[in-house]
Design an enzyme around this catalytic site. Structure first.
Site, PDB file in Angstrom:
ATOM      1  N   LYS A   1      33.182  48.338  43.897  1.00  0.00           N
ATOM      2  CA  LYS A   1      34.199  49.030  43.103  1.00  0.00           C
ATOM      3  C   LYS A   1      33.524  50.216  42.430  1.00  0.00           C
ATOM      4  O   LYS A   1      32.615  50.059  41.611  1.00  0.00           O
ATOM      5  CB  LYS A   1      34.805  48.092  42.059  1.00  0.00           C
ATOM      6  CG  LYS A   1      35.925  48.731  41.235  1.00  0.00           C
ATOM      7  CD  LYS A   1      36.516  47.722  40.267  1.00  0.00           C
ATOM      8  CE  LYS A   1      37.631  48.320  39.430  1.00  0.00           C
ATOM      9  NZ  LYS A   1      38.188  47.340  38.473  1.00  0.00           N
TER      10      LYS A   1
ATOM     11  N   LYS B   1      36.819  49.293  46.782  1.00  0.00           N
ATOM     12  CA  LYS B   1      37.834  49.972  45.981  1.00  0.00           C
ATOM     13  C   LYS B   1      37.220  51.224  45.358  1.00  0.00           C
ATOM     14  O   LYS B   1      36.170  51.115  44.717  1.00  0.00           O
ATOM     15  CB  LYS B   1      38.344  49.030  44.879  1.00  0.00           C
ATOM     16  CG  LYS B   1      39.423  49.628  43.982  1.00  0.00           C
ATOM     17  CD  LYS B   1      39.866  48.627  42.914  1.00  0.00           C
ATOM     18  CE  LYS B   1      40.963  49.235  42.033  1.00  0.00           C
ATOM     19  NZ  LYS B   1      41.406  48.301  40.977  1.00  0.00           N
TER      20      LYS B   1
END
Length: 331
Positions: free
Chosen positions: A203, A255
């Site tokens: 992320k 992400k």
């Protein structure tokens, strides 16, 4: 026009396989199906009607009632799952609303499970950022830094609360070191061995998260660069994914998605568990804005973007277009 007898046409003609829609469909290497898609949903505590998110046209902050209708539609369309985010009315420094059994996210989990049963995989965000008055993903030290290990203790409590509420899969997303191991141990110790863990492994500290901050009413001041990953680093993303698999992750996530397709591919090649990718709020907002201005053809652009994420290696895609795309695919 006269033909040149000295020019001989090619024997190998790849265009033959592009001649008709049926032929193109038959030989397509990558597919996007409703089962691959997960719909992120926001449920807000202090509203009586759904509230539009201005930076994400078509996306809502739901009431508990409208959330039930949204997940019913998702199940009927055959989506793979839903990812739930809570938007509480009050926040504090510890994010205590995330652990409260009567907190909005835990109530929403129970509502959704009661509504759809096994027809959808019910997932929940396991992070404190929506619940803290400082907007960070963990509890803070006196000098304002995120305390990794105290945050892990909070995540363990949050995991047990979400499992008790009935969730199928938790999504630890705070990028704390050791978070998957702690969450897995907490679930197992409380006899929730069947609750899965979707690790937000790679992320990145991304500019594409902006509209999400509106969606969850974020209180964040500053940034999250001390715990989310640097956009310059690819090997680090693979390392994080491998660590999470070793700690017990059932799936791993990259992400954002579209600016990190190379990371999706590297992670897919490195791990032997399913890989998810999150097509985040900024990616959604960019395409919607361009389409609203007539600069791109909206529906083909949406489908192309999702195909690119699947082609890069994602088994599962979280996208705000999930229900719309499922309807398009069914046509």
């Amino acid at each position: 026009m006269e033909t040149n007898p000295e020019v001989t046409g090619p024997t190998i003609r790849p265009r033959r396989l592009r001649t008709t829609p049926a032929l193109r469909r038959m030989v397509a290497e990558t597919s996007v199906e409703a089962r691959h898609l997960v719909l992120p949903l926001f449920v807000r505590e202090d509203i009586s009607e759904p509230v539009a998110i201005s930076s994400m046209p078509g996306v809502l902050q739901h009431t508990r009632s409208s959330l039930r209708a949204a997940v019913t539609e998702a199940a009927e369309l055959g989506l793979g799952g839903v990812m739930l985010f809570g938007v509480p009315a009050t926040k504090d420094a510890e994010g205590s609303g995330a652990i409260d059994p009567q907190g909005i996210l835990n109530l929403a989990i129970t509502d959704v499970v009661a509504e759809v049963g096994d027809a959808l995989t019910v997932m929940s965000d396991l992070c404190l950022d929506e619940f803290t008055d400082h907007g960070h993903c963990g509890v803070l030290t006196p000098d304002g830094r995120v305390d990794n290990d105290r945050t892990l203790a909070a995540y363990a409590e949050m995991a047990r609360a979400q499992a008790h509420a009935g969730v199928d899969m938790v999504g630890p997303s705070g990028m704390m070191d050791g978070q998957v191991a702690v969450v897995r141990a907490a679930l197992d110790a409380a006899e929730y061995q069947d609750v899965s863990v979707l690790a937000y492994s790679a992320k990145y500290a991304s500019a594409f998260f902006g509209p999400f901050r509106e969606a969850v009413g974020s209180s964040l001041q500053g940034d999250r660069r001390t715990y989310q990953q640097d956009a310059a680093n690819a090997r680090e993303g693979v390392r994080e994914a491998l660590l999470d698999v070793a700690e017990g992750a059932d799936l791993v996530m990259v992400k954002p998605a579209m600016a990190y397709l190379d990371i999706v591919r590297r992670v897919r090649d490195a791990v032997d568990v399913p890989v998810a990718a999150y097509q985040v709020s900024g990616e959604y907002a960019m395409l919607e804005a361009a389409a609203a201005n007539g600069w791109i053809d909206r529906e083909p652009a949406i489908l192309e973007s999702l195909t690119s994420i699947r082609r890069a290696g994602a088994d599962v895609v979280l996208t705000y277009w999930a229900t719309e795309v499922a309807r398009l695919l069914a046509r």
